[in-house]
Design a protein around this motif. Sequence first.
Motif, PDB file in Angstrom:
ATOM      1  N   ASP A  70      40.591  57.869   7.706  1.00 35.26           N
ATOM      2  CA  ASP A  70      40.281  59.281   7.949  1.00 35.26           C
ATOM      3  C   ASP A  70      38.776  59.526   7.994  1.00 35.26           C
ATOM      4  OD1 ASP A  70      42.993  59.752   7.947  1.00 35.26           O
ATOM      5  OD2 ASP A  70      43.052  60.496   5.886  1.00 35.26           O
ATOM      6  N   GLU A  73      37.682  58.959  11.756  1.00 36.22           N
ATOM      7  CA  GLU A  73      38.042  60.027  12.680  1.00 36.22           C
ATOM      8  C   GLU A  73      38.788  61.108  11.909  1.00 36.22           C
ATOM      9  OE1 GLU A  73      39.703  60.468  17.197  1.00 36.22           O
ATOM     10  OE2 GLU A  73      40.200  58.677  16.079  1.00 36.22           O
ATOM     11  N   ASP A  74      38.071  62.195  11.630  1.00 32.96           N
ATOM     12  CA  ASP A  74      38.608  63.332  10.893  1.00 32.96           C
ATOM     13  C   ASP A  74      39.306  64.250  11.886  1.00 32.96           C
ATOM     14  OD1 ASP A  74      39.139  65.484   9.291  1.00 32.96           O
ATOM     15  OD2 ASP A  74      37.072  65.797   8.634  1.00 32.96           O
ATOM     16  N   LYS A  75      40.634  64.202  11.897  1.00 39.15           N
ATOM     17  CA  LYS A  75      41.419  64.937  12.891  1.00 39.15           C
ATOM     18  C   LYS A  75      41.825  66.330  12.409  1.00 39.15           C
ATOM     19  CE  LYS A  75      43.159  60.730  14.919  1.00 39.15           C
ATOM     20  NZ  LYS A  75      44.308  59.880  15.213  1.00 39.15           N
ATOM     21  N   PRO A  80      37.564  65.848  16.829  1.00 40.25           N
ATOM     22  CA  PRO A  80      37.452  64.965  15.652  1.00 40.25           C
ATOM     23  C   PRO A  80      36.004  64.718  15.234  1.00 40.25           C
ATOM     24  CG  PRO A  80      38.969  64.047  17.256  1.00 40.25           C
ATOM     25  CD  PRO A  80      38.299  65.214  17.914  1.00 40.25           C
ATOM     26  N   ARG A  81      35.795  64.659  13.921  1.00 42.88           N
ATOM     27  CA  ARG A  81      34.473  64.389  13.363  1.00 42.88           C
ATOM     28  C   ARG A  81      34.460  62.983  12.771  1.00 42.88           C
ATOM     29  NH1 ARG A  81      33.384  70.305  10.611  1.00 42.88           N
ATOM     30  NH2 ARG A  81      33.748  71.435  12.545  1.00 42.88           N
ATOM     31  N   HIS A  82      33.274  62.409  12.727  1.00 43.36           N
ATOM     32  CA  HIS A  82      33.129  61.037  12.237  1.00 43.36           C
ATOM     33  C   HIS A  82      32.201  61.040  11.029  1.00 43.36           C
ATOM     34  CE1 HIS A  82      35.072  59.856  15.958  1.00 43.36           C
ATOM     35  NE2 HIS A  82      34.234  60.664  16.593  1.00 43.36           N
TER      36      HIS A  82
END
Length: 162
Positions: A70, A73-75, A80-82
């Motif tokens: 997670d 790649e924050d979904k 998405p954020r990294h």
Amino acid sequence: MPREAAGFTYIGLLIAVVILGLGLSAIGTVWRTEAQREREQELLFVGRQYREAIASYYAQGGQYPRELDDLLEDKRWPEPRHHLRRLYSDPMTGVADWHILRSTDAGVAGISSSSAQPPIKKAGFLPEEAGFADAKCYCDWQFLFNPGPVRRRGAAVPPSAD
């Protein structure tokens, strides 16, 4: 050449081989210690990267990631954020066999090495890593994110004890 002098060259050669062997042994020990120190520095770097990535994830949503993936790649968002560029392997073991430190809600709060090898470094840690000085093994170096007291927006700040 006299017969009595014939064995001196052989003994001199044996002494030279013994001295060379002792020298190489000492160099090997120094090299191994230096390599371990380099792996320790890499472990500190990687552990701090994971702790900062968990802090970033937590700051953007108020919860811990469920798995290390997670952080890549924050979904939770439309785009998405990294929080981390890649999943690092444990420098002490050479593989990604981290011990996952879980929060009370079963999220990932931190990591620690799975190596039971005793550390060389005993001092000079950052304040949040002060407990590392007493570590018996690298597995005791816990890179844990602790969010501290949560203050709600608009809530009154308690008076200081000054």
